[in-house]
Structure formats: C-alpha cells, structure tokens
Design a protein around this motif. Structure first.
Motif, PDB file in Angstrom:
ATOM      1  N   LYS A  92      51.198  42.047  50.996  1.00 38.07           N
ATOM      2  CA  LYS A  92      50.630  42.449  52.281  1.00 38.07           C
ATOM      3  C   LYS A  92      49.754  41.345  52.883  1.00 38.07           C
ATOM      4  O   LYS A  92      49.110  41.559  53.895  1.00 38.07           O
ATOM      5  CB  LYS A  92      49.826  43.739  52.120  1.00 38.07           C
ATOM      6  N   ASN A  93      49.750  40.175  52.240  1.00 38.93           N
ATOM      7  CA  ASN A  93      48.939  39.031  52.690  1.00 38.93           C
ATOM      8  C   ASN A  93      47.462  39.376  52.808  1.00 38.93           C
ATOM      9  O   ASN A  93      46.790  38.986  53.764  1.00 38.93           O
ATOM     10  CB  ASN A  93      49.471  38.476  54.021  1.00 38.93           C
ATOM     11  N   VAL A  94      46.962  40.113  51.827  1.00 38.22           N
ATOM     12  CA  VAL A  94      45.561  40.515  51.805  1.00 38.22           C
ATOM     13  C   VAL A  94      44.776  39.544  50.934  1.00 38.22           C
ATOM     14  O   VAL A  94      45.145  39.289  49.788  1.00 38.22           O
ATOM     15  CB  VAL A  94      45.421  41.953  51.233  1.00 38.22           C
ATOM     16  N   ASP A  95      43.714  39.000  51.498  1.00 41.37           N
ATOM     17  CA  ASP A  95      42.789  38.205  50.701  1.00 41.37           C
ATOM     18  C   ASP A  95      41.933  39.164  49.893  1.00 41.37           C
ATOM     19  O   ASP A  95      41.480  40.193  50.412  1.00 41.37           O
ATOM     20  CB  ASP A  95      41.884  37.356  51.602  1.00 41.37           C
ATOM     21  N   PHE A  96      41.713  38.848  48.628  1.00 45.33           N
ATOM     22  CA  PHE A  96      40.885  39.715  47.797  1.00 45.33           C
ATOM     23  C   PHE A  96      40.045  38.886  46.846  1.00 45.33           C
ATOM     24  O   PHE A  96      40.372  37.741  46.544  1.00 45.33           O
ATOM     25  CB  PHE A  96      41.741  40.736  47.024  1.00 45.33           C
ATOM     26  N   ILE A  97      38.954  39.495  46.419  1.00 42.59           N
ATOM     27  CA  ILE A  97      38.076  38.892  45.424  1.00 42.59           C
ATOM     28  C   ILE A  97      38.461  39.497  44.086  1.00 42.59           C
ATOM     29  O   ILE A  97      38.458  40.722  43.936  1.00 42.59           O
ATOM     30  CB  ILE A  97      36.601  39.193  45.741  1.00 42.59           C
ATOM     31  N   GLU A  98      38.796  38.643  43.141  1.00 37.72           N
ATOM     32  CA  GLU A  98      39.175  39.123  41.809  1.00 37.72           C
ATOM     33  C   GLU A  98      38.057  38.837  40.822  1.00 37.72           C
ATOM     34  O   GLU A  98      37.544  37.726  40.758  1.00 37.72           O
ATOM     35  CB  GLU A  98      40.457  38.440  41.337  1.00 37.72           C
ATOM     36  N   TYR A  99      37.694  39.871  40.085  1.00 42.91           N
ATOM     37  CA  TYR A  99      36.730  39.733  38.997  1.00 42.91           C
ATOM     38  C   TYR A  99      37.504  39.917  37.695  1.00 42.91           C
ATOM     39  O   TYR A  99      37.813  41.049  37.317  1.00 42.91           O
ATOM     40  CB  TYR A  99      35.623  40.781  39.089  1.00 42.91           C
ATOM     41  N   CYS A 100      37.860  38.820  37.062  1.00 44.47           N
ATOM     42  CA  CYS A 100      38.578  38.877  35.791  1.00 44.47           C
ATOM     43  C   CYS A 100      37.534  39.089  34.697  1.00 44.47           C
ATOM     44  O   CYS A 100      36.707  38.221  34.441  1.00 44.47           O
ATOM     45  CB  CYS A 100      39.371  37.593  35.566  1.00 44.47           C
ATOM     46  N   ILE A 101      37.550  40.260  34.086  1.00 42.11           N
ATOM     47  CA  ILE A 101      36.493  40.642  33.156  1.00 42.11           C
ATOM     48  C   ILE A 101      36.950  40.594  31.698  1.00 42.11           C
ATOM     49  O   ILE A 101      36.357  41.261  30.840  1.00 42.11           O
ATOM     50  CB  ILE A 101      35.931  42.032  33.512  1.00 42.11           C
ATOM     51  N   ASP A 102      37.937  39.777  31.385  1.00 40.87           N
ATOM     52  CA  ASP A 102      38.442  39.648  30.011  1.00 40.87           C
ATOM     53  C   ASP A 102      37.295  39.535  29.005  1.00 40.87           C
ATOM     54  O   ASP A 102      36.584  38.531  28.989  1.00 40.87           O
ATOM     55  CB  ASP A 102      39.319  38.412  29.865  1.00 40.87           C
ATOM     56  N   GLY A 103      37.103  40.563  28.199  1.00 38.81           N
ATOM     57  CA  GLY A 103      36.127  40.509  27.120  1.00 38.81           C
ATOM     58  C   GLY A 103      34.670  40.450  27.545  1.00 38.81           C
ATOM     59  O   GLY A 103      33.802  40.260  26.698  1.00 38.81           O
ATOM     60  N   ASP A 104      34.364  40.604  28.816  1.00 40.78           N
ATOM     61  CA  ASP A 104      32.989  40.520  29.302  1.00 40.78           C
ATOM     62  C   ASP A 104      32.410  41.932  29.416  1.00 40.78           C
ATOM     63  O   ASP A 104      32.624  42.628  30.401  1.00 40.78           O
ATOM     64  CB  ASP A 104      32.951  39.801  30.654  1.00 40.78           C
ATOM     65  N   ARG A 105      31.688  42.318  28.397  1.00 48.10           N
ATOM     66  CA  ARG A 105      31.160  43.684  28.323  1.00 48.10           C
ATOM     67  C   ARG A 105      30.216  44.002  29.485  1.00 48.10           C
ATOM     68  O   ARG A 105      30.243  45.103  30.037  1.00 48.10           O
ATOM     69  CB  ARG A 105      30.450  43.872  26.982  1.00 48.10           C
TER      70      ARG A 105
END
Length: 86
Positions: free
Chosen positions: A26-39
């Motif tokens: 949909k050509n949407v800009d988004f902010i990604e918070y990759c929380i791999d293992g971050d409690r």
C-alpha cells in the motif's frame, strides 16, 4: 498516505513479515520497532497494546489496531485505507 504507522516486530516472525508486506504493498511508510529479545521494549509494546504480548502489534495514529490478522481483517472490510488516510 499521511497516518503515523508503527509496528512492533521480531525479525524472523512470519506474521510480522506478512503485515509489513501489506503495508509495503500500500506504499505506507511505517516505523518498525524490532524487539528481538529486548524485554524492556516488549514490555513497552505490551503496555501500549493493552496487555498483548504477541507480535506484530500495529498502531495507526497511536490507535492500537492489533496484529497481522487484525490488519488484514481491516483490509478485507475496506476500512484500512480510511485509517491510513486520516
């Protein structure tokens, strides 16, 4: 599309990849918070998501949308575009 879209993810989560794929289609800009293992970040996400701990968790204009199934349900119902354009 002018909405602020945020998504909490794990890098290898297939549901996260699928939800991000829909947003990219949909050509949407988004902010990604990759929380791999971050409690700490996972707790922050859970607090914002009304106690949900699974990923992805998606927010549009600070409104909790839910996860992958929820964003696809909005798309099928024809409601996602109006949220993204708000």
């Amino acid at each position: 599309m002018t909405a602020k879209v945020e998504i909490y993810t794990w890098s290898t989560c297939p549901f996260c990849i699928r939800a991000k794929g829909l947003l990219k289609e949909k050509n949407v800009d988004f902010i990604e918070y990759c929380i791999d293992g971050d409690r700490t970040e996972k707790e922050k996400m859970s607090e914002r998501a009304n106690g949900r701990t699974s990923v992805p968790q998606i927010f549009i204009n600070d409104q909790h949308i839910g996860g992958c199934d929820d964003i696809y349900a909005l798309e099928r119902a024809g409601e996602l575009d109006s949220l993204l354009n708000s």
